[in-house]
Enzyme design. Structure first.
Site, PDB file in Angstrom:
ATOM      1  N   GLY A  43       0.918  -1.138  -0.132  1.00 37.91           N
ATOM      2  CA  GLY A  43      -0.214  -0.030   0.107  1.00 37.91           C
ATOM      3  C   GLY A  43       0.734   1.275   0.054  1.00 37.91           C
ATOM      4  O   GLY A  43       0.316   2.226  -0.659  1.00 37.91           O
ATOM      5  N   GLU A  98       3.769   4.513   5.416  1.00 40.04           N
ATOM      6  CA  GLU A  98       2.521   3.848   5.474  1.00 40.04           C
ATOM      7  C   GLU A  98       1.696   4.757   4.632  1.00 40.04           C
ATOM      8  O   GLU A  98       1.660   5.649   4.656  1.00 40.04           O
ATOM      9  CB  GLU A  98       2.248   3.568   7.069  1.00 40.04           C
ATOM     10  N   ASP A  99       0.876   3.823   3.939  1.00 36.85           N
ATOM     11  CA  ASP A  99      -0.361   4.343   3.459  1.00 36.85           C
ATOM     12  C   ASP A  99      -1.502   5.042   4.447  1.00 36.85           C
ATOM     13  O   ASP A  99      -1.989   6.063   4.276  1.00 36.85           O
ATOM     14  CB  ASP A  99      -0.871   3.262   2.325  1.00 36.85           C
ATOM     15  N   ASP A 102      -4.237   2.451  10.787  1.00 37.49           N
ATOM     16  CA  ASP A 102      -5.546   2.404  11.189  1.00 37.49           C
ATOM     17  C   ASP A 102      -5.667   1.557  12.613  1.00 37.49           C
ATOM     18  O   ASP A 102      -5.431   2.333  13.614  1.00 37.49           O
ATOM     19  CB  ASP A 102      -6.178   1.134  10.232  1.00 37.49           C
ATOM     20  N   LYS A 130      -5.822   7.248  10.829  1.00 37.90           N
ATOM     21  CA  LYS A 130      -7.342   6.788  11.390  1.00 37.90           C
ATOM     22  C   LYS A 130      -7.107   6.600  12.933  1.00 37.90           C
ATOM     23  O   LYS A 130      -7.309   5.370  13.281  1.00 37.90           O
ATOM     24  CB  LYS A 130      -7.864   5.594  10.549  1.00 37.90           C
ATOM     25  N   PHE A 151     -14.431   2.600   5.114  1.00 38.49           N
ATOM     26  CA  PHE A 151     -13.326   1.827   4.215  1.00 38.49           C
ATOM     27  C   PHE A 151     -12.930   2.612   3.091  1.00 38.49           C
ATOM     28  O   PHE A 151     -13.382   2.962   2.183  1.00 38.49           O
ATOM     29  CB  PHE A 151     -14.007   0.504   3.810  1.00 38.49           C
ATOM     30  N   ASP A 158      -6.152  -0.679  -0.848  1.00 36.43           N
ATOM     31  CA  ASP A 158      -6.847  -1.616  -1.758  1.00 36.43           C
ATOM     32  C   ASP A 158      -7.973  -2.356  -1.034  1.00 36.43           C
ATOM     33  O   ASP A 158      -8.368  -2.301   0.262  1.00 36.43           O
ATOM     34  CB  ASP A 158      -5.910  -2.619  -2.176  1.00 36.43           C
ATOM     35  N   ARG A 164      -6.014   0.028  -5.981  1.00 33.57           N
ATOM     36  CA  ARG A 164      -4.558   0.630  -5.616  1.00 33.57           C
ATOM     37  C   ARG A 164      -4.427   1.896  -6.443  1.00 33.57           C
ATOM     38  O   ARG A 164      -3.667   2.709  -6.279  1.00 33.57           O
ATOM     39  CB  ARG A 164      -3.252  -0.382  -5.316  1.00 33.57           C
TER      40      ARG A 164
END
Length: 180
Positions: A43, A98-99, A102, A130, A151, A158, A164
């Protein structure tokens, strides 16, 4: 693909502006520190590439692949190291890219792993943060956007390996993932 998106949260232009801001901050903080930038596959690749192109510092790049999702919409709670680094982190200033952060499970694992391996410092830069999804107490020193507990897909994020390549970050329609 675009028809599966409920709404666009961040356009390509928004993302690139955030990356430019983050690159400036990171470059100032890591000037003359020779960081090892560790991109979390798959990601974070798009974000990492765009970020490092805008950073005017000496740095090395490596990749690590850790998964807790295994194709679903929520973390499984199980973590698997799929691909390890090829670079020794001992004595290095490590910057994890990081993308999205979470639950924090992956980040907690990586920070501990790199510290146990003797990294001088470990910090994180993430496009998306997040905090509502957080289950682990992890620090995200640099981030582009604080995002809602929805989401998200696009720009590296993805669902089952797809989406992506969208140039923006959007909310995936629940009908797409609730069918599966």
């Amino acid at each position: 693909m675009n028809n599966d998106i409920e709404k666009v949260l961040y356009s390509e232009e928004d993302i690139q502006a955030a990356i430019a801001r983050l690159a400036k901050q990171v470059a100032a903080d890591y000037q003359d520190k020779d960081p090892l930038i560790v991109s979390v596959l798959s990601g974070a690749v798009l974000f990492t590439v765009d970020l490092i192109k805008k950073m005017d510092i000496m740095a090395q790049l490596d990749f690590i692949d850790v998964s807790t999702y295994f194709g679903g919409t929520a973390t499984t709670g199980h973590l698997k190291l799929i691909h390890d680094l090829t670079t020794d982190v001992k004595g290095r200033n490590v910057l994890i890219t990081e993308d999205i952060v979470d639950s924090g499970r992956t980040l907690e694992y990586l920070v501990k792993l790199f510290k146990d391996r003797g990294a001088k410092s470990v910090k994180t830069v993430s496009l998306l943060n997040k905090p509502e999804g957080r289950e682990f107490d992890v620090a995200v020193e640099y981030y582009g956007f604080k995002v809602p507990n929805e989401f998200l897909v696009g720009y590296g994020l993805d669902y089952k390996g797809y989406y992506r390549n969208l140039p923006y970050v959007g909310v995936l329609k629940p009908s797409v993932y609730s069918e599966n």
